[in-house]
Design an enzyme around this catalytic site. Structure first.
Site, mmCIF file in Angstrom:
data_model
loop_
_atom_site.group_PDB
_atom_site.id
_atom_site.type_symbol
_atom_site.label_atom_id
_atom_site.label_comp_id
_atom_site.label_asym_id
_atom_site.label_seq_id
_atom_site.Cartn_x
_atom_site.Cartn_y
_atom_site.Cartn_z
ATOM 1 N N GLY A 132 0.804 -1.295 -0.057
ATOM 2 C CA GLY A 132 0.032 -0.014 -0.149
ATOM 3 C C GLY A 132 0.736 1.296 -0.138
ATOM 4 N N GLY A 133 2.006 1.244 -0.482
ATOM 5 C CA GLY A 133 2.811 2.463 -0.663
ATOM 6 C C GLY A 133 3.217 3.050 0.815
ATOM 7 C CB SER A 149 3.789 -3.702 -3.245
ATOM 8 O OG SER A 149 3.947 -2.216 -3.582
#
Length: 739
Positions: free
Chosen positions: A124-125, A204
């Site tokens: 989710g960055g 991610s």
């Protein structure tokens, strides 16, 4: 209570699974629930377990504290809050809560079988995401006889604000994960898990956090294996480089004009969390270009403070290349197209990695841009047909180049196996089919393999081929978690033996419609980037700390004297009776400065202003010690000597000021680029008046200002933990004292 526990134990002895299982952990007893997977296999679910104290009030922005015990049996049948955030895909609205440090445990048994444990770190960055079962249902994984743990951690400013102070050194969100792992290590045996066989995996930014966890001194002996899915801490988006500027920008977005660290901390500590999250979204929208890919709030290289646990105190690349990451088996890979929708610039120089420090428009930069065009683009760079080529280029720049570097560094410093994969399967369980459906992708996107590992609410009809791919991934992932080898034996689903990477051969598993072994994916492109990094990348060119450039007005306010030195060279030429004599004088103006006030403003001399005569001192030239680099740019060659009539004439020529032109520099900070007002960093706003009862400090030059002691500070007992003590220590140290 005793009867309930005895009934539960009787059910276990009789081979039956109880509807309301109770498990004891260090803080008390938890009651979970019995659930069934889609295939009908039953397992236990324990949700919303607090692994730390709520990070609210005086604990906002700070490292997590161990959870407090509770009396009786705590219900663990529903999920805890996710971190406060803006949901970006569907409703774009605020959700979650500041009280978010919860984890979930899913297990096939609680009777002491000591199964392998897999802890998932969501992506989710660093700004959003959660462990919600709507996306990360553990049903399929648990069927493979492993214990699954999913966690929530603080994101955005709540998790990654850094003020370079003992109270807020940064990385609170990463320390949340460490605290969760400590909790798992201590308690997972009561859920049937083996704390000595723990695999951390993430996607991610979650996978970048996994790589940081393997490099942190706080996780020693906590992690046994790691699975890294599309992201490492070598990526530029994974590390925050200017935390003070970012914190000041956030505070200003919320209406705080101060640049003093203690005032920013006080302001943000009392601002409603919803306002903080919404301000973060305004100052840094999720969707950006290549030039805006850095995260304002992400992990940071911390400054060290006595008695304060630090998650990371040196650049990740230093830890990695020196072989000081955890020596554990690793599985690592990426998808076919990590970034599918990017068309922000036709300037190929913008894709040259910033950490190579190659000057823009230089011969080297132009040559590299041409090579990029030849490698990635078959036709016109700006045409619609080039979008697919550009997607591969951006995917390499943001993910694959640094993953390739990570593997090369790791294989040179580890004796443990490293399994490399490429996920290139396109099916109905791909997440991109739901989030980016309009693109009609024909290749696997950034998060697509996650849809085959976890049960989620996006699932509809599943094709037989998709079921087969799901089974393959589940076996590869859980086999690795069990024994460190994803293909211990060949079978119908895994008909190949996955070979690890070696120093001589970059072996990888291509996960497509079928499984196949190959070597050196994208060899020509990766060799090109390898040569660039080999030629231009210098570790010593990159700062080892996170220190930001201190704003000009902040620098003046807290600097020690003297801070402004202005020097004027005067040449006097006299011709008397055809005999010329020359005399040179140096006028020096030195002024001490402690505070930025009206007096100092009068001492800032612009190039066209005259020197204040009442502060001019005549000094013989030979008594002025001027550094060589100054003399190089201010030589007597610039002086003018004129022959004049037989009368005494004085010719004065001003050299450049050797002091600081504050106004000119500050105007550069305030000038918008390309006519667009960017994020306002500290130093480009008016100084907020300070309360008159503050005691000023004078720390050493070129460091960020410390907290101040105010005469109206409340007693120590009325402050959050250690606030008053730290203020006193900082003040004492600034005067030259030692602890």
């Amino acid at each position: 209570m005793i009867s309930v526990v005895n009934e539960f134990l009787d059910d276990l002895r009789g081979g039956r699974m109880t509807e309301s299982p109770i498990v004891r952990v260090e803080e008390g007893e938890l009651q979970g629930k019995l659930v069934n997977s889609p295939s009908g296999k039953a397992f236990y679910s324990f949700q919303g377990i607090p692994y730390a104290k709520p990070p609210i009030g005086s604990l906002r922005f700070k490292a997590p504290q161990p959870p407090e015990p509770w009396d009786g049996v705590r219900e663990a049948t529903s999920e805890g809050n996710s971190c406060a955030q803006i949901e970006p895909f569907f409703h774009k609205e605020y959700l979650g809560d500041e009280n978010c440090l919860f984890l979930n445990v899913y297990t096939p048994s609680v009777d002491g079988e000591f199964l392998p444990v897999m802890v998932y770190i969501h992506g989710g960055g660093f700004r959003m995401g959660s462990s919600s079962t709507s996306l990360f249902g553990a049903d399929y994984l648990v069927e493979k006889d492993v214990v699954i743990v999913t966690i929530n951690y603080r994101c955005g400013p709540l998790g990654f604000l850094c003020l370079n102070t003992p109270d807020v050194p940064g990385n609170a969100g990463a320390k949340d994960i460490v605290q969760a792992l400590r909790w798992v290590k201590e308690n997972i045996k009561n859920f049937g898990g083996n704390s000595g066989n723990l695999t951390v995996f993430g996607k991610s930014c979650g996978s970048a956090l996994v790589t940081l966890l393997t490099a942190s001194p706080l996780t020693k002996n906590l992690i046994n294996k790691a699975i890294i899915q599309s992201g490492t801490a070598l990526n530029t988006w994974a590390i925050q480089r200017s935390p003070i500027e970012n914190a000041t920008a956030l505070a200003k977005e919320l209406g705080c004009e101060s640049i003093a660290i203690d005032e920013i901390y006080e302001f943000l500590s009392t601002t409603p969390v919803k306002d903080i999250v919404e301000a973060y979204e305004r100052m840094s929208p999720l969707v950006g270009t290549m030039d805006k890919k850095l995260n304002p709030f992400a992990p940071v290289v911390e400054k060290e403070f006595p008695g304060v646990e630090a998650f990371l105190t040196e650049p990740f690349v230093d830890v990695l290349t020196s072989g000081r990451v955890a020596d554990i088996p690793v599985m690592i890979g990426s998808t076919a197209v990590e970034v599918a929708l990017v068309h922000d610039t036709d300037d190929l120089q913008s894709y040259i990695p910033k950490d190579l420090n190659i000057e823009r428009n230089s011969d080297e930069a132009l040559a590299i841009a041409e090579k990029i065009k030849a490698l990635y683009f078959k036709g016109d760079v700006s045409s619609d047909k080039s979008l697919n080529d550009r997607a591969h280029l951006v995917s390499d720049c943001l993910y694959n180049i640094n993953m390739h570097r990570y593997i090369k560094y790791l294989v040179n410093n580890s004796n443990k196996p490293i399994y490399f994969y490429k996920f290139d399967y396109n099916g109905e369980l791909d997440w991109s089919n739901h989030f980016l459906k309009s693109l009609d992708l024909k290749r696997a996107g950034h998060v697509d393999e996650v849809g085959y590992l976890f049960k989620n609410d996006l699932e509809k009809e599943v094709e037989p081929q998709d079921v087969k791919m799901r089974e393959r991934l589940l076996r590869l992932w859980t086999n690795f978690a069990k024994g460190g080898n994803p293909t211990p034996d060949e079978n119908h689903y895994l008909p190949v033996t996955w070979l690890p990477v070696t120093e001589d051969k970059l072996c990888y598993l291509n996960i497509g419609n079928e499984l196949s072994l190959a070597t050196n994916p994208d060899q020509e492109k990766m060799e090109f980037w390898d040569k660039l990094y080999g030629k231009y990348y210098k570790i010593w060119d990159h700062p080892a700390t996170n220190e930001s450039i201190v704003p000009i007005c902040e620098r003046i306010e807290f600097s020690t004297a003297p801070v402004i030195v202005e020097e004027t060279i005067i040449t006097t030429s006299t011709v008397v009776n055809n005999v010329e004599t020359t005399e040179t004088q140096v006028l020096v103006n030195v002024q001490e400065t402690v505070e930025l006030n009206e007096e100092i403003k009068g001492l800032i001399v612009d190039d066209n202003e005259a020197v204040h005569q009442n502060n001019v001192v005549d000094v013989p030239t030979e008594e002025i010690a001027v550094p060589d680099n100054v003399l190089d740019s201010h030589t007597p060659d610039n002086l003018v000597q004129e022959e004049v009539e037989p009368t005494e004439v004085q010719v004065v020529e001003h050299s450049e000021d050797f002091g600081i032109n504050i106004v000119e520099i500050q105007q550069k900070f305030e000038t918008p680029q390309n006519g667009v007002e960017e994020i306002k960093f500290n130093g480009n706003s008016e100084k907020k008046p300070r309360p008159s009862n503050e005691i000023k400090m004078v720390p050493s030059n070129n460091v960020n200002p410390k907290d101040v002691i105010r005469a109206n500070d409340p007693p120590e007992d009325d402050l959050p933990k250690n606030i008053g003590v730290n203020k006193f220590v900082n003040f004492f140290e600034s005067l030259g004292g030692k602890k």
